[in-house]
Design a protein around this motif. Sequence first.
Motif, PDB file in Angstrom:
ATOM      1  N   HIS A   1       0.702  -1.027  -0.041  1.00  0.00           N
ATOM      2  CA  HIS A   1      -0.110   0.056   0.009  1.00  0.00           C
ATOM      3  C   HIS A   1       0.823   1.418  -0.254  1.00  0.00           C
ATOM      4  CE1 HIS A   1       1.286  -0.160   4.006  1.00  0.00           C
ATOM      5  NE2 HIS A   1       1.017   1.262   4.233  1.00  0.00           N
ATOM      6  N   GLY A   2       0.265   2.290  -0.323  1.00  0.00           N
ATOM      7  CA  GLY A   2       0.795   3.665  -0.140  1.00  0.00           C
ATOM      8  C   GLY A   2       1.951   4.181  -1.112  1.00  0.00           C
ATOM      9  N   LEU A   3       2.390   5.376  -0.765  1.00  0.00           N
ATOM     10  CA  LEU A   3       3.172   5.774  -1.727  1.00  0.00           C
ATOM     11  C   LEU A   3       4.757   5.949  -1.400  1.00  0.00           C
ATOM     12  CD1 LEU A   3       0.990   9.201  -2.455  1.00  0.00           C
ATOM     13  CD2 LEU A   3       1.612   7.290  -4.079  1.00  0.00           C
ATOM     14  N   SER A   4       5.155   5.744  -0.275  1.00  0.00           N
ATOM     15  CA  SER A   4       6.505   5.848   0.240  1.00  0.00           C
ATOM     16  C   SER A   4       6.764   4.641   1.253  1.00  0.00           C
ATOM     17  CB  SER A   4       6.605   6.952   0.905  1.00  0.00           C
ATOM     18  OG  SER A   4       5.748   7.530   1.724  1.00  0.00           O
ATOM     19  N   PRO A   5       7.831   4.326   1.744  1.00  0.00           N
ATOM     20  CA  PRO A   5       8.343   3.144   2.513  1.00  0.00           C
ATOM     21  C   PRO A   5       8.136   3.133   4.197  1.00  0.00           C
ATOM     22  CG  PRO A   5      10.141   4.334   2.133  1.00  0.00           C
ATOM     23  CD  PRO A   5       9.052   4.850   1.361  1.00  0.00           C
ATOM     24  N   MET A   6       7.563   4.039   4.778  1.00  0.00           N
ATOM     25  CA  MET A   6       7.669   4.074   6.022  1.00  0.00           C
ATOM     26  C   MET A   6       6.348   4.285   6.503  1.00  0.00           C
ATOM     27  SD  MET A   6      10.208   6.422   8.405  1.00  0.00           S
ATOM     28  CE  MET A   6      11.741   5.286   8.328  1.00  0.00           C
ATOM     29  N   THR A   7       5.328   4.864   6.235  1.00  0.00           N
ATOM     30  CA  THR A   7       4.051   4.917   6.792  1.00  0.00           C
ATOM     31  C   THR A   7       3.416   3.694   6.925  1.00  0.00           C
ATOM     32  OG1 THR A   7       3.829   7.331   5.989  1.00  0.00           O
ATOM     33  CG2 THR A   7       1.760   6.104   6.636  1.00  0.00           C
ATOM     34  N   SER A   8       3.035   3.416   8.134  1.00  0.00           N
ATOM     35  CA  SER A   8       2.500   1.994   8.423  1.00  0.00           C
ATOM     36  C   SER A   8       3.172   0.819   7.925  1.00  0.00           C
ATOM     37  CB  SER A   8       0.885   2.203   7.944  1.00  0.00           C
ATOM     38  OG  SER A   8       0.329   3.113   8.509  1.00  0.00           O
ATOM     39  N   THR A   9       4.259   0.791   7.705  1.00  0.00           N
ATOM     40  CA  THR A   9       4.996  -0.479   7.617  1.00  0.00           C
ATOM     41  C   THR A   9       5.968  -0.846   8.651  1.00  0.00           C
ATOM     42  OG1 THR A   9       7.126   0.664   6.688  1.00  0.00           O
ATOM     43  CG2 THR A   9       5.203   0.463   5.140  1.00  0.00           C
ATOM     44  N   SER A  10       7.005  -1.989   8.439  1.00  0.00           N
ATOM     45  CA  SER A  10       7.837  -2.090   9.690  1.00  0.00           C
ATOM     46  C   SER A  10       8.936  -1.692   9.591  1.00  0.00           C
ATOM     47  CB  SER A  10       8.090  -3.680   9.469  1.00  0.00           C
ATOM     48  OG  SER A  10       6.807  -4.607   9.626  1.00  0.00           O
ATOM     49  N   LEU A  11       9.347  -0.386   8.886  1.00  0.00           N
ATOM     50  CA  LEU A  11      10.588  -0.005   8.430  1.00  0.00           C
ATOM     51  C   LEU A  11      10.842   0.857   9.683  1.00  0.00           C
ATOM     52  CD1 LEU A  11      12.937   0.557   6.627  1.00  0.00           C
ATOM     53  CD2 LEU A  11      11.810   2.586   5.675  1.00  0.00           C
ATOM     54  N   ASP A  12      10.108   1.543  10.288  1.00  0.00           N
ATOM     55  CA  ASP A  12      10.638   2.458  11.292  1.00  0.00           C
ATOM     56  C   ASP A  12      10.838   1.587  12.616  1.00  0.00           C
ATOM     57  OD1 ASP A  12      10.989   4.629  13.222  1.00  0.00           O
ATOM     58  OD2 ASP A  12       8.845   4.498  13.773  1.00  0.00           O
ATOM     59  N   PRO A  13      10.042   0.651  13.033  1.00  0.00           N
ATOM     60  CA  PRO A  13      10.453  -0.207  14.276  1.00  0.00           C
ATOM     61  C   PRO A  13      11.877  -0.976  13.896  1.00  0.00           C
ATOM     62  CG  PRO A  13       8.487  -1.084  13.319  1.00  0.00           C
ATOM     63  CD  PRO A  13       8.800   0.345  12.609  1.00  0.00           C
ATOM     64  N   VAL A  14      11.862  -1.525  12.515  1.00  0.00           N
ATOM     65  CA  VAL A  14      13.209  -2.351  12.414  1.00  0.00           C
ATOM     66  C   VAL A  14      14.387  -1.481  12.445  1.00  0.00           C
ATOM     67  CG1 VAL A  14      14.326  -3.377  10.689  1.00  0.00           C
ATOM     68  CG2 VAL A  14      11.910  -4.148  11.055  1.00  0.00           C
ATOM     69  N   LEU A  15      14.369  -0.187  11.845  1.00  0.00           N
ATOM     70  CA  LEU A  15      15.520   0.696  12.031  1.00  0.00           C
ATOM     71  C   LEU A  15      15.867   1.072  13.552  1.00  0.00           C
ATOM     72  CD1 LEU A  15      14.925   3.014   9.012  1.00  0.00           C
ATOM     73  CD2 LEU A  15      16.470   1.093   9.022  1.00  0.00           C
ATOM     74  N   ARG A  16      14.885   1.423  14.208  1.00  0.00           N
ATOM     75  CA  ARG A  16      15.205   1.454  15.634  1.00  0.00           C
ATOM     76  C   ARG A  16      15.758   0.430  16.308  1.00  0.00           C
ATOM     77  NH1 ARG A  16      13.226   6.529  16.883  1.00  0.00           N
ATOM     78  NH2 ARG A  16      11.608   7.313  15.406  1.00  0.00           N
ATOM     79  N   ASN A  17      15.089  -0.880  15.975  1.00  0.00           N
ATOM     80  CA  ASN A  17      15.820  -2.027  16.599  1.00  0.00           C
ATOM     81  C   ASN A  17      17.214  -2.301  16.408  1.00  0.00           C
ATOM     82  OD1 ASN A  17      13.302  -2.641  17.792  1.00  0.00           O
ATOM     83  ND2 ASN A  17      12.816  -4.283  16.442  1.00  0.00           N
ATOM     84  N   LEU A  18      17.558  -1.759  15.044  1.00  0.00           N
ATOM     85  CA  LEU A  18      19.065  -1.849  14.789  1.00  0.00           C
ATOM     86  C   LEU A  18      19.855  -0.697  15.152  1.00  0.00           C
ATOM     87  CD1 LEU A  18      18.335  -2.530  10.930  1.00  0.00           C
ATOM     88  CD2 LEU A  18      19.487  -4.281  12.770  1.00  0.00           C
ATOM     89  N   GLY A  19      19.389   0.421  16.070  1.00  0.00           N
ATOM     90  CA  GLY A  19      19.833   1.487  16.508  1.00  0.00           C
ATOM     91  C   GLY A  19      20.255   2.542  15.638  1.00  0.00           C
TER      92      GLY A  19
END
Length: 215
Positions: free
Chosen positions: A120-138
């Motif tokens: 879905h959507g136009l870009s990779p971060m909204t309502s995807t797992s990208l933000d929490p995954v990046l935060r988990n990676l520090g």
Amino acid sequence: MLDLESLVAPGHTALVTVEVQDGVVGEYSLIPELARAADLILPNIASLARSARSIGIPVVHCTVDARADGLGANNNTRLFAGMRKLRSQGGGAQPGALHRATVHAAVGVADGDLVMGRLHGLSPMTSTSLDPVLRNLGVTTIVATGVSLNVAIMGFAFEAVNLGYQFVLPRDAVAGVDAAYVDALFERTFSLLATVTTSAALEGAWMAHKQEDSQ
């Protein structure tokens, strides 16, 4: 303000590719003009990915996935309507071309890379797992590459900045259409949101860290 070497240091930086996939920038693209523009940046993205991997910076490939029946996809913009029309008319190299979410072979996926698709959507971060995954990676700094500056990377920049990330754009590793509009985006928008640099400068900064680690 942080210098580039500190800003993109290993330990808090990730390299993210955006829609660097066969159905967008490859032979199956439904947008040939964008694919032609991307031809110039794929070698730079590949080189950045190799450099990032060599010093332990995670590489994340964000792709847009779509079912053949379109289930779960947006239908609320002219862009989405246009893409559906192209698919129904057999646009691109063959019908269903946009469904080709394979990362382009010029860049490739190495062991240890993450591939994160969205429906879905136009870009990779909204309502995807990208933000929490990046935060988990520090991760606190995102180096964004790929397409398009017109839409996906534009949205990505706003999302990342709103979430508190430093956003770095190597100008020769991102593309959009047309050239004059891209120039205006860098002058009027991305210069305000991101640290704009080059692939060579990034690789130089990473090489400096690699040399420090080897001493």
